[in-house]
Write a protein that holds these residues in place. Structure first.
Motif, PDB file in Angstrom:
ATOM      1  N   LEU A  80      33.567  48.054  51.025  1.00 32.20           N
ATOM      2  CA  LEU A  80      32.190  48.512  50.832  1.00 32.20           C
ATOM      3  C   LEU A  80      31.274  47.742  51.768  1.00 32.20           C
ATOM      4  CD1 LEU A  80      31.713  48.846  46.940  1.00 32.20           C
ATOM      5  CD2 LEU A  80      31.805  50.687  48.620  1.00 32.20           C
ATOM      6  N   PRO A  81      30.144  48.333  52.166  1.00 36.09           N
ATOM      7  CA  PRO A  81      29.182  47.618  53.001  1.00 36.09           C
ATOM      8  C   PRO A  81      28.417  46.583  52.190  1.00 36.09           C
ATOM      9  CG  PRO A  81      28.311  49.760  52.426  1.00 36.09           C
ATOM     10  CD  PRO A  81      29.721  49.735  51.913  1.00 36.09           C
ATOM     11  N   PRO A  82      27.812  45.599  52.831  1.00 38.57           N
ATOM     12  CA  PRO A  82      27.035  44.585  52.095  1.00 38.57           C
ATOM     13  C   PRO A  82      25.860  45.170  51.325  1.00 38.57           C
ATOM     14  CG  PRO A  82      27.495  43.857  54.333  1.00 38.57           C
ATOM     15  CD  PRO A  82      27.903  45.301  54.265  1.00 38.57           C
ATOM     16  N   THR A  83      25.400  46.356  51.750  1.00 41.03           N
ATOM     17  CA  THR A  83      24.254  46.979  51.070  1.00 41.03           C
ATOM     18  C   THR A  83      24.646  47.715  49.793  1.00 41.03           C
ATOM     19  OG1 THR A  83      24.535  48.893  52.522  1.00 41.03           O
ATOM     20  CG2 THR A  83      22.900  47.239  53.182  1.00 41.03           C
ATOM     21  N   ALA A  84      25.944  47.818  49.507  1.00 40.52           N
ATOM     22  CA  ALA A  84      26.377  48.471  48.272  1.00 40.52           C
ATOM     23  C   ALA A  84      25.934  47.640  47.071  1.00 40.52           C
ATOM     24  CB  ALA A  84      27.892  48.646  48.267  1.00 40.52           C
ATOM     25  N   SER A  85      25.644  48.327  45.970  1.00 44.80           N
ATOM     26  CA  SER A  85      25.202  47.624  44.767  1.00 44.80           C
ATOM     27  C   SER A  85      26.381  46.959  44.070  1.00 44.80           C
ATOM     28  CB  SER A  85      24.516  48.589  43.809  1.00 44.80           C
ATOM     29  OG  SER A  85      25.461  49.492  43.250  1.00 44.80           O
ATOM     30  N   VAL A  86      26.067  45.988  43.231  1.00 40.65           N
ATOM     31  CA  VAL A  86      27.099  45.359  42.413  1.00 40.65           C
ATOM     32  C   VAL A  86      27.749  46.403  41.508  1.00 40.65           C
ATOM     33  CG1 VAL A  86      27.541  43.640  40.608  1.00 40.65           C
ATOM     34  CG2 VAL A  86      26.001  43.096  42.499  1.00 40.65           C
ATOM     35  N   GLN A  87      26.958  47.350  41.016  1.00 43.53           N
ATOM     36  CA  GLN A  87      27.503  48.410  40.173  1.00 43.53           C
ATOM     37  C   GLN A  87      28.549  49.226  40.931  1.00 43.53           C
ATOM     38  OE1 GLN A  87      26.967  49.144  36.896  1.00 43.53           O
ATOM     39  NE2 GLN A  87      28.537  50.713  37.129  1.00 43.53           N
ATOM     40  N   GLU A  88      28.254  49.586  42.182  1.00 48.56           N
ATOM     41  CA  GLU A  88      29.224  50.332  42.985  1.00 48.56           C
ATOM     42  C   GLU A  88      30.505  49.527  43.166  1.00 48.56           C
ATOM     43  OE1 GLU A  88      27.141  52.945  46.289  1.00 48.56           O
ATOM     44  OE2 GLU A  88      26.100  51.023  46.090  1.00 48.56           O
ATOM     45  N   ALA A  89      30.366  48.222  43.416  1.00 49.16           N
ATOM     46  CA  ALA A  89      31.534  47.367  43.584  1.00 49.16           C
ATOM     47  C   ALA A  89      32.361  47.306  42.303  1.00 49.16           C
ATOM     48  CB  ALA A  89      31.105  45.969  44.013  1.00 49.16           C
ATOM     49  N   LEU A  90      31.685  47.228  41.157  1.00 47.00           N
ATOM     50  CA  LEU A  90      32.389  47.221  39.872  1.00 47.00           C
ATOM     51  C   LEU A  90      33.193  48.502  39.679  1.00 47.00           C
ATOM     52  CD1 LEU A  90      29.770  45.746  37.369  1.00 47.00           C
ATOM     53  CD2 LEU A  90      31.985  44.756  37.961  1.00 47.00           C
ATOM     54  N   GLU A  91      32.579  49.627  40.026  1.00 43.70           N
ATOM     55  CA  GLU A  91      33.259  50.908  39.854  1.00 43.70           C
ATOM     56  C   GLU A  91      34.483  50.996  40.753  1.00 43.70           C
ATOM     57  OE1 GLU A  91      30.133  53.667  40.640  1.00 43.70           O
ATOM     58  OE2 GLU A  91      29.121  53.311  38.718  1.00 43.70           O
ATOM     59  N   VAL A  92      34.360  50.498  41.991  1.00 44.03           N
ATOM     60  CA  VAL A  92      35.502  50.518  42.910  1.00 44.03           C
ATOM     61  C   VAL A  92      36.606  49.593  42.415  1.00 44.03           C
ATOM     62  CG1 VAL A  92      36.260  49.879  45.234  1.00 44.03           C
ATOM     63  CG2 VAL A  92      34.166  51.198  44.934  1.00 44.03           C
ATOM     64  N   LEU A  93      36.243  48.382  42.023  1.00 40.89           N
ATOM     65  CA  LEU A  93      37.249  47.424  41.564  1.00 40.89           C
ATOM     66  C   LEU A  93      37.960  47.902  40.299  1.00 40.89           C
ATOM     67  CD1 LEU A  93      35.426  44.042  42.232  1.00 40.89           C
ATOM     68  CD2 LEU A  93      37.628  44.741  43.193  1.00 40.89           C
ATOM     69  N   GLY A 110      38.971  50.748  39.762  1.00 37.85           N
ATOM     70  CA  GLY A 110      40.003  51.718  40.111  1.00 37.85           C
ATOM     71  C   GLY A 110      41.058  51.180  41.047  1.00 37.85           C
ATOM     72  N   VAL A 111      40.985  49.902  41.388  1.00 39.65           N
ATOM     73  CA  VAL A 111      41.955  49.315  42.314  1.00 39.65           C
ATOM     74  C   VAL A 111      43.218  48.931  41.558  1.00 39.65           C
ATOM     75  CG1 VAL A 111      42.417  47.402  43.891  1.00 39.65           C
ATOM     76  CG2 VAL A 111      40.162  48.475  43.855  1.00 39.65           C
ATOM     77  N   ALA A 112      44.361  49.344  42.080  1.00 41.84           N
ATOM     78  CA  ALA A 112      45.633  49.039  41.421  1.00 41.84           C
ATOM     79  C   ALA A 112      45.917  47.546  41.460  1.00 41.84           C
ATOM     80  CB  ALA A 112      46.765  49.803  42.104  1.00 41.84           C
ATOM     81  N   SER A 113      46.533  47.043  40.400  1.00 39.66           N
ATOM     82  CA  SER A 113      46.818  45.610  40.330  1.00 39.66           C
ATOM     83  C   SER A 113      47.759  45.169  41.441  1.00 39.66           C
ATOM     84  CB  SER A 113      47.423  45.271  38.966  1.00 39.66           C
ATOM     85  OG  SER A 113      48.605  46.031  38.744  1.00 39.66           O
ATOM     86  N   ALA A 114      48.581  46.094  41.940  1.00 40.90           N
ATOM     87  CA  ALA A 114      49.503  45.740  43.016  1.00 40.90           C
ATOM     88  C   ALA A 114      48.763  45.363  44.297  1.00 40.90           C
ATOM     89  CB  ALA A 114      50.456  46.908  43.304  1.00 40.90           C
ATOM     90  N   GLN A 115      47.534  45.822  44.421  1.00 41.13           N
ATOM     91  CA  GLN A 115      46.730  45.487  45.598  1.00 41.13           C
ATOM     92  C   GLN A 115      45.918  44.215  45.374  1.00 41.13           C
ATOM     93  OE1 GLN A 115      44.397  49.044  46.107  1.00 41.13           O
ATOM     94  NE2 GLN A 115      46.087  50.222  46.966  1.00 41.13           N
TER      95      GLN A 115
END
Length: 308
Positions: free
Chosen positions: A257-270, A272-277
């Motif tokens: 994500l870019p630095p301008t992304a919100s913390v909320q956006e980062a939470l939503e992405v994280l 959905g990230v698989a634990s294997a990654q």
């Protein structure tokens, strides 16, 4: 009724009028295009006092979107979009090209929708037509009165996404009325929070959230404070507080994500990230990466800094 209201809005900015029911939001908006005549003060657009202009001509030069949409039921979608350009004497070929362009940008393919009537459209589609009609004559200023208020939450979120991404709207000066706090923070460059017909605070969303001018402002956002903080703080705010991360612990497939992304956006992405990654997120343009625990620790520290 509004009292002693004063503000300036720079070209290209979006001002959201926010506040409880009956606080004067819609009254103030309608004064701008003289649907309600002010009994004092001045309203200037590009240095011209609007009370010195013909009301009909003034309104044709301003885009206007309302909650009820107000499409003409016996006109097709294309005819509804073309109403103001026709009144202004635009060439038929230009009107046709502009109508097709706007419908396409608003996800209403002209081949499918131009010949349909409002009754054949969903509420979200009607609202998109209303936005296209407001933009058809390419006005420099667009007034919007609860434009998404009658829509269901999913449709409302989708149209707000269109609103943010539409180049046409990015270049406009917009005054938007809403009672939806999340909507205001999502769309506004400036928020005017009203109560009892007076502006309680005017400024960027971040300023109202972290530097409330009085108890009313503080309490108005209290119920949604955490959600607003998550959407207002950016990864660039959190960066100084992130723990160092070993590159070996971050998968090459980790999302970015870019630095301008919100913390909320980062939470939503994280989420959905698989634990294997490794559940890490990379921040583009930096050597930083963060997992969920590190993001929340950084958020807490950035928040403490913001409210000092």
């Amino acid at each position: 009724m509004v009292q002693d209201v004063s503000f300036d809005l720079a070209a290209g900015q979006t001002l959201v009028l926010l506040g409880p029911s009956g606080c004067g939001k819609t009254t103030l908006l309608k004064m701008l295009n003289r649907l309600i005549e002010p009994d004092g003060g001045t309203i200037e657009i590009d240095g011209r006092d609007v009370r010195g202009e013909n009301p009909a001509q003034l309104r044709r030069g301003l885009g206007y979107v309302i909650q009820q949409v107000g499409l003409l039921p016996h006109y097709t979608v294309a005819e509804n979009v073309a109403v103001v350009p026709k009144l202004l004497g635009h060439a038929p070929a230009d009107i046709s090209r502009r109508t097709e362009e706007l419908l396409t940008r608003l996800h209403l393919p002209p081949a499918q929708y131009a010949g349909q009537y409002p009754r054949q459209l969903s509420g979200g589609q009607q609202q998109r037509v209303g936005i296209a009609r407001a933009l058809a004559a390419n006005p420099p200023i667009v007034l919007m009165d609860e434009p998404f208020g009658a829509l269901d939450p999913i449709t409302r979120a989708a149209i707000r996404q269109d609103f943010r991404e539409l180049d046409e709207l990015r270049r406009k000066t917009i005054v938007l009325v809403t009672h939806d706090v999340q909507e205001a923070f999502e769309l506004a460059d400036q928020i005017a929070l009203l109560n009892g017909g007076q502006i309680q605070q005017l400024g960027p969303p971040r300023e109202l959230l972290f530097r409330p001018a009085n108890d009313f402002v503080r309490q108005f956002f209290a119920a949604e404070r955490l959600a607003l903080q998550l959407r207002t703080l950016r990864l660039e705010d959190v960066l100084p507080f992130l723990p160092a991360t070993s590159p070996a612990s971050v998968s090459a497939e980790a999302p970015t994500l870019p630095p301008t992304a919100s913390v909320q956006e980062a939470l939503e992405v994280l989420s959905g990230v698989a634990s294997a990654q490794g559940r890490y997120l990379s921040i583009s343009g930096t050597a930083a990466a963060v997992d969920l625990a590190g993001l929340m620790r950084g958020f807490e520290q950035a928040l403490a800094e913001a409210v000092k």
